[in-house]
Design an enzyme around this catalytic site. Sequence first.
Site, PDB file in Angstrom:
ATOM      1  N   HIS A  74       0.818  -1.219   0.000  1.00 37.15           N
ATOM      2  CA  HIS A  74       0.000   0.000   0.000  1.00 37.15           C
ATOM      3  C   HIS A  74       0.845   1.259   0.000  1.00 37.15           C
ATOM      4  O   HIS A  74       2.054   1.221   0.178  1.00 37.15           O
ATOM      5  CB  HIS A  74      -0.970  -0.008   1.187  1.00 37.15           C
ATOM      6  CG  HIS A  74      -0.307  -0.023   2.535  1.00 37.15           C
ATOM      7  ND1 HIS A  74       0.193   1.106   3.127  1.00 37.15           N
ATOM      8  CD2 HIS A  74      -0.080  -1.036   3.398  1.00 37.15           C
ATOM      9  CE1 HIS A  74       0.690   0.796   4.318  1.00 37.15           C
ATOM     10  NE2 HIS A  74       0.547  -0.517   4.498  1.00 37.15           N
ATOM     11  N   CYS A  90       2.939  -5.057   6.574  1.00 41.19           N
ATOM     12  CA  CYS A  90       2.637  -4.784   5.168  1.00 41.19           C
ATOM     13  C   CYS A  90       3.861  -4.189   4.474  1.00 41.19           C
ATOM     14  O   CYS A  90       4.820  -3.786   5.122  1.00 41.19           O
ATOM     15  CB  CYS A  90       1.482  -3.799   5.051  1.00 41.19           C
ATOM     16  SG  CYS A  90      -0.108  -4.515   5.509  1.00 41.19           S
TER      17      CYS A  90
END
Length: 115
Positions: A74, A90
């Site tokens: 992301h 992440c």
Amino acid sequence: MIALYPATIGSEDTPSPDGEYQVIRVVKNPTYHYDPVKNFQQGKNKRRMVLPRGPNNPVGTIWIELSKPTFGIHGTPEPSRISKASSHGCVRLTNWDAEELAQIVRPGTTVRFLQ
């Protein structure tokens, strides 16, 4: 390999995935869903939250969901911190790199994490 970008990855406490996964979906301008039971505990907060879309939310302007639950690639509201801090597992890219990558990948694209 289809792309190479500076990135922020997980920490010792919350490592990034290891191995091979698939892209499940790509979401432009995502809302951010925080669940301290499924994800990580942020300070003393024990409540689930949904933060609004926009470049300043924790996942920036792109969410590339992976087949490992709660993990993705992301963007970020703080591009100056890319590769200088750790994430909660992440893979964090600048918004502009995440947006470029989102144009390349599709559901089913294989993502391989190498040490």
